[in-house]
Motif scaffolding. Structure first.
Motif, PDB file in Angstrom:
ATOM      1  N   ASP B 119       0.977  -1.211  -0.144  1.00  0.00           N
ATOM      2  CA  ASP B 119      -0.023   0.012  -0.140  1.00  0.00           C
ATOM      3  C   ASP B 119       0.929   1.238  -0.072  1.00  0.00           C
ATOM      4  OD1 ASP B 119      -3.082   0.915   0.794  1.00  0.00           O
ATOM      5  OD2 ASP B 119      -1.682   2.363   1.407  1.00  0.00           O
ATOM      6  N   SER B 120       0.466   2.278  -0.950  1.00  0.00           N
ATOM      7  CA  SER B 120       1.488   3.314  -0.930  1.00  0.00           C
ATOM      8  C   SER B 120       1.605   4.331   0.270  1.00  0.00           C
ATOM      9  CB  SER B 120       1.174   4.244  -2.123  1.00  0.00           C
ATOM     10  OG  SER B 120      -0.245   4.727  -2.126  1.00  0.00           O
ATOM     11  N   HIS B 121       0.617   4.200   1.073  1.00  0.00           N
ATOM     12  CA  HIS B 121       1.019   5.188   2.472  1.00  0.00           C
ATOM     13  C   HIS B 121       1.622   4.481   3.565  1.00  0.00           C
ATOM     14  CE1 HIS B 121      -2.445   7.047   0.038  1.00  0.00           C
ATOM     15  NE2 HIS B 121      -1.568   8.243   0.310  1.00  0.00           N
ATOM     16  N   THR B 122       2.157   3.265   2.961  1.00  0.00           N
ATOM     17  CA  THR B 122       3.327   2.694   4.115  1.00  0.00           C
ATOM     18  C   THR B 122       4.136   3.524   4.721  1.00  0.00           C
ATOM     19  OG1 THR B 122       2.712   0.602   2.913  1.00  0.00           O
ATOM     20  CG2 THR B 122       4.432   0.507   4.729  1.00  0.00           C
ATOM     21  N   CYS B 123       4.353   4.497   4.103  1.00  0.00           N
ATOM     22  CA  CYS B 123       5.527   5.599   4.726  1.00  0.00           C
ATOM     23  C   CYS B 123       5.002   6.384   5.773  1.00  0.00           C
ATOM     24  CB  CYS B 123       5.602   6.671   3.346  1.00  0.00           C
ATOM     25  SG  CYS B 123       4.178   7.206   2.799  1.00  0.00           S
ATOM     26  N   THR B 124       3.658   6.116   6.187  1.00  0.00           N
ATOM     27  CA  THR B 124       3.217   6.589   7.519  1.00  0.00           C
ATOM     28  C   THR B 124       4.137   6.330   8.771  1.00  0.00           C
ATOM     29  OG1 THR B 124       1.015   6.070   6.765  1.00  0.00           O
ATOM     30  CG2 THR B 124       1.137   6.608   8.921  1.00  0.00           C
ATOM     31  N   MET B 175       1.410  19.719   6.051  1.00  0.00           N
ATOM     32  CA  MET B 175       1.640  18.851   4.910  1.00  0.00           C
ATOM     33  C   MET B 175       1.314  19.093   3.540  1.00  0.00           C
ATOM     34  SD  MET B 175       3.886  16.451   4.496  1.00  0.00           S
ATOM     35  CE  MET B 175       4.358  15.395   3.084  1.00  0.00           C
ATOM     36  N   LEU B 176       0.092  19.667   3.422  1.00  0.00           N
ATOM     37  CA  LEU B 176      -0.573  19.984   1.881  1.00  0.00           C
ATOM     38  C   LEU B 176       0.514  21.000   1.586  1.00  0.00           C
ATOM     39  CD1 LEU B 176      -4.377  20.019   2.445  1.00  0.00           C
ATOM     40  CD2 LEU B 176      -3.030  18.439   1.220  1.00  0.00           C
ATOM     41  N   THR B 177       0.826  22.137   2.367  1.00  0.00           N
ATOM     42  CA  THR B 177       1.888  23.034   2.182  1.00  0.00           C
ATOM     43  C   THR B 177       2.978  22.716   1.711  1.00  0.00           C
ATOM     44  OG1 THR B 177       0.668  24.636   3.438  1.00  0.00           O
ATOM     45  CG2 THR B 177       2.816  25.356   3.019  1.00  0.00           C
ATOM     46  N   ILE B 178       3.595  21.658   2.389  1.00  0.00           N
ATOM     47  CA  ILE B 178       4.951  21.222   1.961  1.00  0.00           C
ATOM     48  C   ILE B 178       4.920  20.461   0.634  1.00  0.00           C
ATOM     49  CG2 ILE B 178       6.512  19.456   2.275  1.00  0.00           C
ATOM     50  CD1 ILE B 178       6.035  19.864   5.462  1.00  0.00           C
ATOM     51  N   ILE B 179       3.711  19.742   0.525  1.00  0.00           N
ATOM     52  CA  ILE B 179       3.718  19.091  -0.831  1.00  0.00           C
ATOM     53  C   ILE B 179       3.462  20.183  -2.053  1.00  0.00           C
ATOM     54  CG2 ILE B 179       2.180  17.600  -2.527  1.00  0.00           C
ATOM     55  CD1 ILE B 179       1.738  16.272   0.307  1.00  0.00           C
ATOM     56  N   GLY B 180       2.902  21.077  -1.633  1.00  0.00           N
ATOM     57  CA  GLY B 180       2.467  22.373  -2.809  1.00  0.00           C
ATOM     58  C   GLY B 180       3.748  23.023  -3.294  1.00  0.00           C
ATOM     59  N   THR B 181       4.816  22.974  -1.999  1.00  0.00           N
ATOM     60  CA  THR B 181       6.140  23.751  -2.358  1.00  0.00           C
ATOM     61  C   THR B 181       6.998  22.692  -2.938  1.00  0.00           C
ATOM     62  OG1 THR B 181       5.632  24.987  -0.408  1.00  0.00           O
ATOM     63  CG2 THR B 181       7.777  24.922  -1.214  1.00  0.00           C
ATOM     64  N   VAL B 182       7.155  21.603  -2.689  1.00  0.00           N
ATOM     65  CA  VAL B 182       8.161  20.660  -3.182  1.00  0.00           C
ATOM     66  C   VAL B 182       7.710  20.063  -4.703  1.00  0.00           C
ATOM     67  CG1 VAL B 182       9.210  20.204  -1.218  1.00  0.00           C
ATOM     68  CG2 VAL B 182       7.613  18.658  -1.921  1.00  0.00           C
ATOM     69  N   GLY B 183       6.375  20.006  -4.606  1.00  0.00           N
ATOM     70  CA  GLY B 183       5.461  19.448  -6.051  1.00  0.00           C
ATOM     71  C   GLY B 183       5.188  17.970  -5.936  1.00  0.00           C
ATOM     72  N   ALA B 184       4.577  17.422  -6.491  1.00  0.00           N
ATOM     73  CA  ALA B 184       3.846  15.975  -6.375  1.00  0.00           C
ATOM     74  C   ALA B 184       4.589  14.998  -6.753  1.00  0.00           C
ATOM     75  CB  ALA B 184       2.833  15.768  -7.212  1.00  0.00           C
ATOM     76  N   MET B 213       1.785  11.431   3.799  1.00  0.00           N
ATOM     77  CA  MET B 213       1.576  12.050   2.655  1.00  0.00           C
ATOM     78  C   MET B 213       3.048  12.234   1.778  1.00  0.00           C
ATOM     79  SD  MET B 213      -2.058  14.268   2.916  1.00  0.00           S
ATOM     80  CE  MET B 213      -2.030  14.429   1.268  1.00  0.00           C
ATOM     81  N   ALA B 214       4.064  11.563   2.371  1.00  0.00           N
ATOM     82  CA  ALA B 214       5.297  11.983   1.797  1.00  0.00           C
ATOM     83  C   ALA B 214       5.367  11.242   0.297  1.00  0.00           C
ATOM     84  CB  ALA B 214       6.406  11.240   2.900  1.00  0.00           C
ATOM     85  N   THR B 221       9.839   7.247   1.379  1.00  0.00           N
ATOM     86  CA  THR B 221       9.375   7.074   2.916  1.00  0.00           C
ATOM     87  C   THR B 221       9.525   8.732   3.585  1.00  0.00           C
ATOM     88  OG1 THR B 221       9.435   5.905   4.998  1.00  0.00           O
ATOM     89  CG2 THR B 221      11.670   6.743   4.241  1.00  0.00           C
ATOM     90  N   GLY B 222       8.928   8.949   4.791  1.00  0.00           N
ATOM     91  CA  GLY B 222       8.951  10.070   5.341  1.00  0.00           C
ATOM     92  C   GLY B 222       9.504   9.601   6.833  1.00  0.00           C
ATOM     93  N   LEU B 223      10.479  10.304   7.479  1.00  0.00           N
ATOM     94  CA  LEU B 223      10.821   9.890   8.631  1.00  0.00           C
ATOM     95  C   LEU B 223      10.765  10.983   9.641  1.00  0.00           C
ATOM     96  CD1 LEU B 223      13.680   7.888   7.249  1.00  0.00           C
ATOM     97  CD2 LEU B 223      12.012   6.853   8.851  1.00  0.00           C
ATOM     98  N   PHE B 224      10.588  10.780  11.049  1.00  0.00           N
ATOM     99  CA  PHE B 224      11.108  11.578  12.023  1.00  0.00           C
ATOM    100  C   PHE B 224      11.915  10.856  13.091  1.00  0.00           C
ATOM    101  CE2 PHE B 224       7.291  13.734  10.952  1.00  0.00           C
ATOM    102  CZ  PHE B 224       7.258  14.915  11.536  1.00  0.00           C
ATOM    103  N   GLY B 225      12.672  11.514  13.832  1.00  0.00           N
ATOM    104  CA  GLY B 225      13.837  10.808  14.634  1.00  0.00           C
ATOM    105  C   GLY B 225      12.806  10.287  15.897  1.00  0.00           C
TER     106      GLY B 225
END
Lengths: 211, 413
Positions: B119-124, B175-184, B213-214, B221-225
C-alpha cells in the motif's frame, strides 16, 4: 514551486532512471542483434538493440494510477475484464483504440499514486510495447518491471511528439522520432531479463526453478 | 561521513556497516503488511509457485480495510481468499478494525524497522522512526516467500520545521503546504526527513499526517527521529523502542527545505492534484455535495475532536452528506467515550465503521457526476472518489467540518 529532478537515481532500478547518469555508467549491454518487432507484445521482445516500430499515444503529466485504472473496476476478476476501462477518467475511448505494439508517451511522474499492480498489468494487457515518460513514480516503476512492462525515461521526447505519429525505439540505445535521435538510459541486464521473461515471477521460475 | 536515519535502517537490514545513496542492497524485512486491495492477487501468484513457502509468517500482517464490510460478492470472495490464507499460514489478520496503517501504528511498528507494505501509504510508519515503504503485490510476494527484498538507498531530503502552528492551523495544512511547495514528484524516490524544533513539537499523530503523505511528493518514505514522544506513544501501546535510529549530525542531505510553521495557513489541495495548493480563503464559497472526515491521513482522535468541535450545536447543510469514519476501532471507541460520535450524529453526520471509506472511492460515499467532495483523505486525483467528472478538495478536519455545515467550502472560525 520547486519541482525537483530525480537526483541521485543513476541506477535504473527503483523509481526511474536519470537518463544521463545511467547512460554514462552502463553503456550498451547489447545482447541481441537488432530484431525488428512490429505490433507484437513486449514479452520476450525487449532485448537490447531490438527495434520497436510503434504508434504513439500522447498523455500529459502526473498520469496517476486512478486514471490508469479507477478503483471501481478493481473488483473485476481479471485484468482482461478491467482493460476496457483503462484511462477512462481521462479518455474513455483510449483503451479501445490502443492496438498491440503501440507506445504511450507521457510527461512527468507517470504512475503516481497507489501501489495497485493492476496499473502496469493493464497497460501490458492492452499490448502497449513500452511507456516513455519524462519520469516515473517509484512504486509504479518497480511494479512495471516486476510485470514485464518496459519503461523508458526520456526528458525531451514527450514535448516533441504528436499523437498518431510513429517512432522507432532501439531498446537500451535510442528513440528515433522524425529523424531525430533521443538518447535513452539503458536498463541493467538483470532488469531486461525480468522484462523479457514477462515479469519477476517468471524470471525467478526460469532462473532457478525455486519460485 | 555520517549517515541519515534512512541509510542506517537500510544498512542494519542489509547487515552491512554503512550504505550510500544509489547503492542497491538485499535486505531482510522486519515486517510486511498487505491489505484487501491486492492480497488476493498475491495469494493467486503464490499458489502458482512451484515451491510455495512463507518464509516467516510471524513477520506478516494482513488487514482487510479497503472494502469492509464487503460490498459485493466479488469483494467477499477476494477477502475470503485472504482470510483463509492468513489462517492457513498463521498470519495475524484484522478485519473491520480500522485502516491498515493505523492498526500497524497501534500494534506493530517500532523505531528502526524496515517495513514493506502493499500500500502506497506505508510511509506513515516514519512517524515512529521506522522506514516504511509501499510496494506492489509481486514485490510483496517475493518478500513473503524469501523474507527478503532489495532496495536502492534513497537520497535524503531535510524538511526543516521551525516554530509552532498558529491556532486553527493543523498538521494537515502543513503537509499540504509542504507538498505544494516541493511538488507532487519533488521528492521522487527520496526519503523526506522532518527535523527542527517544529518537528519535535508535533505529536506522533501529527507526525503520521506528514509521513503518510510523503508519497504524495513522490518520496519513498518520510521519517521523524524517534524521540521521547515516540517512546511515550510506544509505551502507551505496550511496546518499547528496541533499536531507535537517529541521523548523524554530519549526515548528507541532497536538499533542505525550511518551513516556518507560524506562517502556515488553512489550505486546500484543489482538483485534481495534491500539489494544486490554494488558501481556504481563495476557494471559500465553492459548493460541495459531500464532506469526509477519516482515512489513514486524518481520521485519528485529534482530528475527530477538531471536527466535532466545529459542528457542535450546528447542523450539516441539508444538501450535504457528511461522512465520518474513525481511523480504527480503538479511535472509534475513544470518540464514543468522549461523546464525539454523539456530537456528529446530532449534527446530522453519517458515522460509518472504521475503514478506508470515501478515500478509497469504491465502498462508501462514492460521489456522482459533477459532484464535489471536500475530504481529509489522501488524494484528489481525477475520479478518485467516484465519477470522472467529480471533484475532490483536500483539507483539514476543521475545514471539512466547517464546509459540511456551510454547504460550501468554508474556514472554521
Amino acid at each position: 514551486m520547486a519541482k525537483g529532478a530525480c537526483a541521485g537515481m543513476g541506477f535504473a532500478h527503483d523509481g526511474g532512471a536519470t537518463g544521463t547518469e545511467a547512460n554514462s555508467g552502463m553503456g550498451n549491454v547489447g545482447m541481441e542483434n537488432g530484431n525488428t518487432i512490429k505490433g507484437a507484445p513486449v514479452d520476450g521482445a525487449a532485448g537490447a538493440g531490438d527495434v520497436i516500430h510503434a504508434r504513439i499515444w500522447a498523455l500529459g503529466d502526473d498520469i496517476d494510477t486512478d486514471i490508469i485504472i479507477p478503483t471501481e473496476y478493481l473488483a473485476m476478476k481479471t485484468v482482461e475484464d478491467m482493460k476496457p476501462y483503462a484511462f477512462s477518467p481521462l479518455r474513455p475511448e483510449l483503451a479501445g483504440m490502443i492496438a498491440p505494439g503501440d507506445v504511450i508517451v507521457a510527461g512527468k511522474n507517470f504512475g503516481c499514486g497507489s501501489s495497485r499492480e493492476q496499473a502496469p498489468e493493464i497497460i501490458k494487457a492492452l499490448g502497449v510495447a513500452c511507456v516513455v515518460a519524462k519520469s516515473f513514480a517509484r512504486i509504479f516503476f518497480r511494479n512495471a518491471i516486476n510485470n514485464g512492462l518496459l519503461l523508458i525515461e526520456q526528458g525531451d521526447l514527450p514535448d516533441a511528439v504528436r499523437e498518431g505519429d510513429g517512432l522507432d525505439i532501439v531498446v537500451n540505445r535510442e528513440i528515433i522520432y522524425r529523424g531525430r535521435s533521443y538518447p535513452i538510459a539503458p536498463l541493467p541486464e538483470n532488469m531486461l531479463d525480468i522484462i523479457k521473461a514477462g515479469g519477476l515471477v517468471n524470471a525467478m521460475r526460469r532462473k532457478n526453478g525455486q519460485c | 561521513m555520517g549517515m541519515t536515519m534512512a541509510e542506517k535502517i537500510i544498512a542494519a537490514a542489509a547487515g552491512v556497516p554503512a550504505v550510500s545513496p544509489g547503492e542497491i542492497h538485499t535486505v531482510r524485512l522486519d515486517r510486511m503488511m498487505s491489505n484487501d486491495g491486492t492480497t488476493h492477487l498475491t495469494v493467486d501468484m503464490f499458489n502458482k509457485l512451484k515451491h510455495p513457502v512463507v518464509a516467516e509468517p510471524g513477520r506478516l500482517v494482513f488487514i482487510a480495510d479497503h472494502n469492509v464490510p464487503s460490498d459485493s460478492a466479488k469483494t467477499a470472495a477476494s477477502q475470503k481468499k485472504m482470510r483463509d490464507f492468513a489462517k492457513l499460514y498463521g498470519i495475524d489478520y484484522y478485519e473491520g478494525r480500522g485502516v491498515c496503517h493505523q492498526i500497524m501504528m497501534e500494534n506493530y511498528v517500532c523505531p528502526g524497522e524496515l517495513i514493506f507494505g502493499a500500500d502506497s501509504h506505508t510511509c506513515t510508519y516514519g512517524a515512529l522512526g521506522a522506514f516504511g515503504t509501499g510496494v506492489g503485490c509481486t514485490d510483496f510476494l517475493y518478500g513473503m516467500v524469501t523474507g527478503k527484498s532489495w532496495v536502492m538507498v534513497p537520497e535524503s531530503v531535510r524538511i526543516e520545521l521551525c516554530g509552532r502552528l498558529p491556532d486553527g492551523v493543523y498538521a494537515r495544512d502543513l503537509m499540504l503546504t509542504i507538498i505544494g511547495t516541493v511538488g507532487a514528484n519533488g521528492c521522487n524516490y527520496q526519503a523526506m526527513e522532518f527535523c527542527g524544533d517544529g518537528a519535535g513539537a508535533l505529536s506522533v499523530d501529527e507526525r503520521m499526517v506528514l509521513c503518510n503523505m510523503a508519497v504524495e511528493a513522490g518520496a519513498k518514505t518520510g521519517l521523524f527521529g524517534p524521540d521521547e514522544k515516540a517512546t511515550e506513544y510506544l509505551a502507551a501501546h505496550g511496546r518499547k523502542a528496541k533499536k531507535p535510529v537517529f541521523s548523524d549530525p554530519d549526515a548528507h542531505y541532497i536538499k533542505t527545505y525550511s518551513f516556518d510553521l507560524g506562517q502556515v495557513r488553512p489550505v486546500v489541495a484543489k482538483p485534481d492534484f495534491v500539489d494544486n495548493l490554494d488558501s481556504v480563503d481563495e476557494v471559500a464559497g465553492t459548493h460541495i455535495d459531500e464532506a469526509f472526515l477519516g482515512s489513514c491521513n486524518n481520521g485519528r482522535i485529534d482530528d475527530l475532536r477538531v471536527g466535532a468541535e466545529v459542528v457542535r450545536g450546528k447542523k450539516v447543510a441539508p444538501h450535504v452528506r457528511f461522512l465520518v469514519s474513525p481511523a480504527s476501532a480503538t479511535v472509534y471507541r475513544q470518540a464514543l467515550d468522549e461523546g464525539l460520535i454523539d456530537t456528529f450524529l446530532e449534527a446530522g453526520a453519517i458515522v460509518v465503521n472504521s475503514n478506508c471509506s470515501v478515500c478509497w472511492g469504491a465502498c462508501q460515499g462514492v460521489i456522482g457526476e459533477n459532484e464535489v467532495l471536500i475530504s481529509t483523505g489522501t488524494r484528489n486525483f481525477k475520479g478518485r472518489a467516484g465519477h470522472p467528472s467529480s471533484q475532490v478538495y483536500l483539507a483539514s478536519a476543521a475545514t471539512v467540518a466547517a464546509s459540511a455545515v456551510a454547504g460550501a467550502i468554508a474556514k472554521a472560525v
